[in-house]
Design a protein around this motif. Structure first.
Motif, PDB file in Angstrom:
ATOM      1  N   PHE A 194       0.821  -1.205   0.000  1.00  0.00           N
ATOM      2  CA  PHE A 194       0.000   0.000   0.000  1.00  0.00           C
ATOM      3  C   PHE A 194       0.861   1.264   0.000  1.00  0.00           C
ATOM      4  O   PHE A 194       0.444   2.301  -0.523  1.00  0.00           O
ATOM      5  N   GLN A 198      -0.148   3.872  -2.770  1.00  0.00           N
ATOM      6  CA  GLN A 198      -0.675   5.157  -2.333  1.00  0.00           C
ATOM      7  C   GLN A 198       0.215   6.325  -2.717  1.00  0.00           C
ATOM      8  O   GLN A 198      -0.020   7.454  -2.307  1.00  0.00           O
ATOM      9  N   GLN A 199       1.230   6.039  -3.571  1.00  0.00           N
ATOM     10  CA  GLN A 199       1.883   7.116  -4.296  1.00  0.00           C
ATOM     11  C   GLN A 199       0.898   7.688  -5.310  1.00  0.00           C
ATOM     12  O   GLN A 199       1.061   8.798  -5.801  1.00  0.00           O
ATOM     13  N   ILE A 201      -3.549   6.739  -6.326  1.00  0.00           N
ATOM     14  CA  ILE A 201      -4.833   6.587  -5.649  1.00  0.00           C
ATOM     15  C   ILE A 201      -5.273   5.135  -5.817  1.00  0.00           C
ATOM     16  O   ILE A 201      -5.160   4.556  -6.903  1.00  0.00           O
ATOM     17  N   VAL A 202      -5.728   4.519  -4.732  1.00  0.00           N
ATOM     18  CA  VAL A 202      -6.059   3.088  -4.716  1.00  0.00           C
ATOM     19  C   VAL A 202      -7.570   2.912  -4.673  1.00  0.00           C
ATOM     20  O   VAL A 202      -8.244   3.463  -3.796  1.00  0.00           O
ATOM     21  N   SER A 233      -7.883  -0.553   3.346  1.00  0.00           N
ATOM     22  CA  SER A 233      -6.834   0.470   3.276  1.00  0.00           C
ATOM     23  C   SER A 233      -6.887   1.250   1.972  1.00  0.00           C
ATOM     24  O   SER A 233      -6.167   2.249   1.824  1.00  0.00           O
ATOM     25  N   ALA A 234      -7.703   0.812   1.011  1.00  0.00           N
ATOM     26  CA  ALA A 234      -7.837   1.537  -0.253  1.00  0.00           C
ATOM     27  C   ALA A 234      -8.438   2.923  -0.001  1.00  0.00           C
ATOM     28  O   ALA A 234      -9.174   3.126   0.966  1.00  0.00           O
ATOM     29  N   ASP A 235      -8.112   3.862  -0.876  1.00  0.00           N
ATOM     30  CA  ASP A 235      -8.648   5.222  -0.747  1.00  0.00           C
ATOM     31  C   ASP A 235     -10.144   5.253  -1.019  1.00  0.00           C
ATOM     32  O   ASP A 235     -10.887   6.016  -0.402  1.00  0.00           O
ATOM     33  N   LYS A 267      -4.741  16.304  -2.082  1.00  0.00           N
ATOM     34  CA  LYS A 267      -4.224  15.192  -2.871  1.00  0.00           C
ATOM     35  C   LYS A 267      -3.873  15.645  -4.281  1.00  0.00           C
ATOM     36  O   LYS A 267      -2.832  15.309  -4.827  1.00  0.00           O
TER      37      LYS A 267
END
Length: 291
Positions: A194, A198-199, A201-202, A233-235, A267
């Motif tokens: 992650f 998360q560099q 968007i997930v 944990s995904a956005d 973001k």
């Protein structure tokens, strides 16, 4: 030895990434409206045969002929333009940031990723699972041009821990590419995974099911349950019907991402700064360096 693949994986993945990049088309946006219309016309009640018979040639042209425009139902036209506008709006908000799609959807998720990348202006598509299978084939001594094994076959042949090593090696290569839609291996759920994703968007795409839910037996079934728990944990999570049309799922992803960016404006600024930093290093958004 999968754990010691280091340099060989780097070289194999580098070659495969260059081949994958050949699928990128900067002219994709010119066919966007025609593609949107085909989906929208199908949703309006026309059969696939009717759409192809009446509008098939349109999908090969950057401009829609006047005679074809006259035959397009207003509702279908409005739906197509709405999807195009969403894609353009999202493309501007992303500022070159990559998008990572995660889920257990198998080939369905791959199709969603391909459609999504074609909608976004000048975006590439990379499939980590496909690259894993191709790299595994190359490292296993498969002949050039031979059909790579399926992920389900890898589950039967290798421990999950070693498959995870291969996934991470490939993730480390594709992460350097800007303007990309990347589908990741369903088990890429560690903190370090992650940290890479998360560099950008997930997006978790919940709903589509694995192609072969029994592959790998109880070990994979148990692991899959644990993986799903970690997808939180995904956005963004987009929950869809498993049999929903892929283009409708892509629309849901675009709407979810736009809502997320609006709630987290920092973001977008962060992505812009990162993109500008890469450009100063000599990278380009449309032609990134090879690994």
């Amino acid at each position: 030895d999968m754990v010691a693949i280091g340099t060989r994986t780097f070289l194999a993945v580098g070659t495969l990434l260059l081949q994958s990049a050949a699928a990128y088309s900067p002219t994709g946006a010119t066919a966007l409206t025609a593609r949107s219309l085909r989906h929208s016309l199908a949703r309006s009640g026309l059969t696939t045969a009717e759409v192809r018979a009446r509008f098939g040639p349109v999908c090969c042209q950057s401009e829609i002929p006047g005679e074809a425009m006259e035959n397009i139902p207003p509702a279908a036209m409005a739906d197509a333009w709405m999807r195009d506008e969403k894609a353009r709006e999202l493309g501007e908000a992303l500022k070159g940031c990559s998008v990572y799609l995660i889920g257990t959807g198998g080939s369905k998720l791959e199709g969603i990723g391909r459609i999504f990348s074609r909608r976004l202006p000048r975006y590439r598509f990379y499939s980590v699972p496909d690259l894993m299978c191709s790299t595994y084939n190359a490292l296993s001594g498969g002949e050039a041009g031979s059909t790579p094994p399926k992920l389900s076959e890898m589950y039967a042949a290798e421990p999950l821990s070693e498959i995870a090593v291969l996934s991470r090696a490939i993730m480390d290569q594709v992460q350097q590419y800007t303007r990309s839609v990347i589908t990741v291996w369903e088990g890429a759920v560690t903190t370090s995974d992650f940290a890479v994703m998360q560099q950008g968007i997930v997006v978790q795409v919940a709903g589509p099911q694995p192609d072969d839910p029994d592959a790998g037996g109880e070990a994979v079934a148990t692991a899959r349950t644990e993986w799903k728990d970690k997808y939180v944990s995904a956005d963004i999570t987009v929950d869809v019907m498993a049999d929903a049309p892929s283009d409708d799922i892509v629309l849901g992803i675009m709407e979810g991402m736009l809502a997320f960016i609006q709630k987290n404006p920092g973001k977008s600024d962060e992505w812009k700064a990162k993109s500008e930093a890469l450009l100063k290093q000599g990278w380009t958004k449309d032609d990134p360096p090879s690994p």
